[in-house]
Design a protein around this motif. Structure first.
Motif: not given
Length: 183
Positions: A44-69
């Motif tokens: 994606a970067r080599d093609a000059g694209c704007v890059v984004g990342f996503y995290h597939f959210l599971w129930p519970g532990d939202a703050k821990d998932q954010a830290k993991y991400f």
């Protein structure tokens, strides 16, 4: 409108011709990291694209998932981050409060990055209780590109998943999207 795609480890070879931005699945829950992440980012970067990342959210532990991400996602100025809020493989989903906690924690941990909410129209209309989408709504609704059936303001519209997830973004240019991402 800009054109983009989002990919996971299932899309090992994707075409970047005519693509302005690419969102790449980075993590899921508190234990999964996309094994193809580095190669997909490079493509994606080599093609000059704007890059984004996503995290597939599971129930519970939202703050821990954010830290993991954020601990397993590249950090570069101008990259976008997103919470992927939808039904899991076992038929459950994170609550609206978990979704909000996750986005707020990612924004706290990465204060110089825009954080979006990805969800489908059904989730937005029936599971969301706060109308909170961080810095922007990325809505999945398989209708004409740029015409999602939601009244909320949106930044990105996923309009099909065939042959892969295709999106449009409400920006006049890649530079405008980059400027917004870095603001």
């Amino acid at each position: 409108m800009l054109h983009g795609i989002d990919v996971s480890s299932h899309q090992t070879d994707f075409d970047t011709d005519g693509v302005d931005f690419v969102f790449i699945k980075a993590t899921e829950g508190r234990s999964y990291v996309n094994p193809k992440l580095d190669g997909q980012v490079k493509r994606a970067r080599d093609a000059g694209c704007v890059v984004g990342f996503y995290h597939f959210l599971w129930p519970g532990d939202a703050k821990d998932q954010a830290k993991y991400f954020v601990s397993r996602t590249p950090e570069k100025a101008g990259d976008l981050l997103a919470a992927d809020w939808e039904q899991t493989g076992d038929g459950t989903w994170a609550s609206s409060k978990d979704k909000d906690r996750f986005i707020r924690e990612v924004k706290r941990l990465r204060p110089h990055h825009r954080v979006l909410l990805y969800c489908n129209r059904t989730f937005w209309r029936t599971h969301d209780t706060s109308s909170y989408a961080g810095d922007g709504l990325w809505i999945a609704d398989y209708v004409s590109a740029g015409e999602p059936r939601v009244e909320a303001p949106w930044r990105i519209h996923q309009y099909t998943d065939r042959p892969l997830d295709k999106n449009v973004a409400d920006f006049s240019s890649k530079q405008a999207m980059r400027d917004w991402a870095e603001d």
